[in-house]
Write a protein that holds these residues in place. Structure first.
Motif, mmCIF file in Angstrom:
data_model
loop_
_atom_site.group_PDB
_atom_site.id
_atom_site.type_symbol
_atom_site.label_atom_id
_atom_site.label_comp_id
_atom_site.label_asym_id
_atom_site.label_seq_id
_atom_site.Cartn_x
_atom_site.Cartn_y
_atom_site.Cartn_z
ATOM 1 N N ASP A 152 42.383 43.913 32.041
ATOM 2 C CA ASP A 152 42.105 42.497 31.844
ATOM 3 C C ASP A 152 42.405 42.171 30.367
ATOM 4 O O ASP A 152 41.622 42.518 29.478
ATOM 5 N N ALA A 153 43.543 41.522 30.138
ATOM 6 C CA ALA A 153 44.012 41.324 28.755
ATOM 7 C C ALA A 153 43.013 40.523 27.929
ATOM 8 O O ALA A 153 42.824 40.765 26.742
ATOM 9 N N ARG A 154 42.365 39.562 28.574
ATOM 10 C CA ARG A 154 41.413 38.723 27.830
ATOM 11 C C ARG A 154 40.228 39.546 27.339
ATOM 12 O O ARG A 154 39.832 39.474 26.197
ATOM 13 N N LEU A 155 39.676 40.336 28.273
ATOM 14 C CA LEU A 155 38.524 41.173 27.913
ATOM 15 C C LEU A 155 38.927 42.214 26.863
ATOM 16 O O LEU A 155 38.194 42.478 25.913
ATOM 17 N N SER A 156 40.106 42.773 27.033
ATOM 18 C CA SER A 156 40.591 43.779 26.090
ATOM 19 C C SER A 156 40.713 43.190 24.684
ATOM 20 O O SER A 156 40.260 43.793 23.711
ATOM 21 N N ARG A 157 41.307 41.998 24.607
ATOM 22 C CA ARG A 157 41.455 41.326 23.300
ATOM 23 C C ARG A 157 40.109 41.041 22.668
ATOM 24 O O ARG A 157 39.888 41.255 21.485
ATOM 25 N N LEU A 158 39.196 40.544 23.500
ATOM 26 C CA LEU A 158 37.863 40.200 23.012
ATOM 27 C C LEU A 158 37.144 41.444 22.474
ATOM 28 O O LEU A 158 36.581 41.433 21.386
ATOM 29 N N LEU A 159 37.190 42.519 23.253
ATOM 30 C CA LEU A 159 36.526 43.753 22.816
ATOM 31 C C LEU A 159 37.136 44.270 21.524
ATOM 32 O O LEU A 159 36.429 44.682 20.612
ATOM 33 N N LYS A 160 38.469 44.212 21.460
ATOM 34 C CA LYS A 160 39.135 44.712 20.257
ATOM 35 C C LYS A 160 38.701 43.896 19.031
ATOM 36 O O LYS A 160 38.395 44.451 17.982
ATOM 37 N N ARG A 161 38.637 42.582 19.206
ATOM 38 C CA ARG A 161 38.271 41.724 18.087
ATOM 39 C C ARG A 161 36.834 42.005 17.622
ATOM 40 O O ARG A 161 36.567 42.212 16.451
ATOM 41 N N LEU A 162 35.914 42.039 18.590
ATOM 42 C CA LEU A 162 34.502 42.238 18.241
ATOM 43 C C LEU A 162 34.256 43.622 17.644
ATOM 44 O O LEU A 162 33.575 43.770 16.635
ATOM 45 N N LEU A 163 34.841 44.625 18.274
ATOM 46 C CA LEU A 163 34.614 45.992 17.791
ATOM 47 C C LEU A 163 35.249 46.204 16.422
ATOM 48 O O LEU A 163 34.704 46.917 15.581
ATOM 49 N N THR A 164 36.391 45.553 16.207
ATOM 50 C CA THR A 164 37.038 45.671 14.897
ATOM 51 C C THR A 164 36.183 45.005 13.826
ATOM 52 O O THR A 164 36.030 45.523 12.719
ATOM 53 N N GLN A 165 35.607 43.845 14.186
ATOM 54 C CA GLN A 165 34.693 43.175 13.248
ATOM 55 C C GLN A 165 33.527 44.085 12.889
ATOM 56 O O GLN A 165 33.002 44.032 11.790
ATOM 57 N N VAL A 191 40.137 50.411 16.782
ATOM 58 C CA VAL A 191 40.265 50.250 18.228
ATOM 59 C C VAL A 191 41.715 50.363 18.704
ATOM 60 O O VAL A 191 42.599 49.663 18.230
ATOM 61 N N GLU A 192 41.946 51.277 19.646
ATOM 62 C CA GLU A 192 43.234 51.379 20.337
ATOM 63 C C GLU A 192 43.048 50.732 21.694
ATOM 64 O O GLU A 192 41.941 50.738 22.236
ATOM 65 N N THR A 193 44.129 50.181 22.252
ATOM 66 C CA THR A 193 44.008 49.620 23.594
ATOM 67 C C THR A 193 45.075 50.202 24.503
ATOM 68 O O THR A 193 46.173 50.528 24.063
ATOM 69 N N ALA A 194 44.708 50.323 25.784
ATOM 70 C CA ALA A 194 45.660 50.732 26.815
ATOM 71 C C ALA A 194 45.363 49.861 28.032
ATOM 72 O O ALA A 194 44.203 49.505 28.269
ATOM 73 N N PHE A 195 46.422 49.509 28.783
ATOM 74 C CA PHE A 195 46.231 48.534 29.858
ATOM 75 C C PHE A 195 46.364 49.134 31.257
ATOM 76 O O PHE A 195 46.267 48.433 32.249
ATOM 77 N N LEU A 201 32.566 55.916 28.251
ATOM 78 C CA LEU A 201 31.703 54.839 28.743
ATOM 79 C C LEU A 201 32.484 54.065 29.793
ATOM 80 O O LEU A 201 33.494 53.450 29.494
ATOM 81 N N MET A 202 32.033 54.123 31.043
ATOM 82 C CA MET A 202 32.731 53.456 32.139
ATOM 83 C C MET A 202 32.298 52.003 32.241
ATOM 84 O O MET A 202 31.108 51.702 32.110
ATOM 85 N N LEU A 203 33.254 51.131 32.532
ATOM 86 C CA LEU A 203 32.927 49.733 32.823
ATOM 87 C C LEU A 203 33.150 49.527 34.313
ATOM 88 O O LEU A 203 34.254 49.729 34.806
ATOM 89 N N THR A 204 32.109 49.156 35.014
ATOM 90 C CA THR A 204 32.293 48.943 36.445
ATOM 91 C C THR A 204 31.917 47.519 36.837
ATOM 92 O O THR A 204 31.079 46.893 36.194
ATOM 93 N N ALA A 205 32.598 47.020 37.859
ATOM 94 C CA ALA A 205 32.360 45.645 38.276
ATOM 95 C C ALA A 205 31.167 45.556 39.225
ATOM 96 O O ALA A 205 30.552 44.515 39.363
ATOM 97 N N ARG A 206 30.863 46.652 39.870
ATOM 98 C CA ARG A 206 29.758 46.628 40.839
ATOM 99 C C ARG A 206 28.658 47.581 40.407
ATOM 100 O O ARG A 206 28.944 48.707 39.991
ATOM 101 N N ASP A 207 27.447 47.146 40.559
ATOM 102 C CA ASP A 207 26.340 48.042 40.256
ATOM 103 C C ASP A 207 25.909 48.728 41.544
ATOM 104 O O ASP A 207 24.882 48.414 42.109
ATOM 105 N N SER A 208 26.741 49.636 42.013
ATOM 106 C CA SER A 208 26.350 50.345 43.225
ATOM 107 C C SER A 208 26.091 51.795 42.875
ATOM 108 O O SER A 208 26.675 52.344 41.942
#
Ligand code: CA
Length: 222
Positions: A9-22, A27-31, A76-83
């Protein structure tokens, strides 16, 4: 920390990179999974933030491949469902922790900090500055070889400073590190703890914890 974000998700990736860099992470990114595995094998990383739903393979597969290859990098895994099955599969695959989307950025930071405190075995766990030595595994602090008894908060503040030698850290940054769950505290609390910390470290070592007027604190290395 040197981090890799594997997220399509390019938007989330960009956001995380920006916040974590701040927050002064590198931060490295892979898609996708293939790219993620490549970056993870090329670089010495402190943690991987790994999305489960990737276009080529799943994040579970990426974690399994990393572990099979002998990598001990915290995941650290990011999951969409809390199952329960997702959680179990993630941990079985070799993830250290997981976070359910959508998550609060502060929670991600807290989880990363927790992962950072579990140092991978390949690394030395002692942080040093002058006569001060802090072992992150045993949580012991010594000054010129003599043990110093610190409270958990004092330890965290010292750890935070030692991890970023020479860098000025604001009272807010130290608060955020030592009290990750956002208890309502004022920056004065940090001042009080720094005072206690210097007292316990003793004269010679205390000089390494420098006050930067109006900004915060800095650890002097030599
Ligand atoms: Ca995804």
């Amino acid at each position: 920390m040197h981090l890799l974000v594997v997220e399509d998700d390019a938007r989330l990736s960009r956001l995380l990179k920006r916040l974590l860099t701040q927050d002064r992470h590198v931060v490295e990114t892979a898609f996708n999974a293939a790219e993620g595995l490549e970056v993870a094998s090329d670089l010495e990383l402190d943690a991987v933030i790994l999305d489960v739903g990737l276009p080529d393979k799943s994040g579970f597969d990426v974690a399994r491949t990393l572990r099979k290859g002998g990598s001990q990098v915290p995941i650290l895994m990011l999951t969409a469902r809390d199952s329960v099955s997702d959680r179990v599969e993630g941990l079985d695959a070799g993830a250290d922790d997981y976070l359910v989307k959508p998550f609060a950025y502060e929670e991600l930071l807290a989880r990363l900090r927790a992962l950072g405190r579990r140092p991978p075995s390949r690394k030395s766990t002692a942080l040093k500055a002058g006569p001060i030595e802090l072992d992150e595994t045993t949580r012991r602090v010594t000054v010129s070889g003599k043990p110093v008894d610190l409270s958990q908060r004092e330890f965290s503040i010292l750890e935070c400073l030692l991890r970023r030698p020479g860098q000025v850290l604001s009272r807010d940054q130290l608060l955020d590190y030592a009290w990750p769950y956002g208890v309502a505290l004022t920056p004065n609390t940090v001042e009080a703890y720094i005072h206690l910390l210097r007292d316990k470290l003793g004269n010679e070592a205390a000089g390494h914890v420098e006050t930067v007027r109006g900004v915060g604190y800095r650890l002097r290395e030599a």
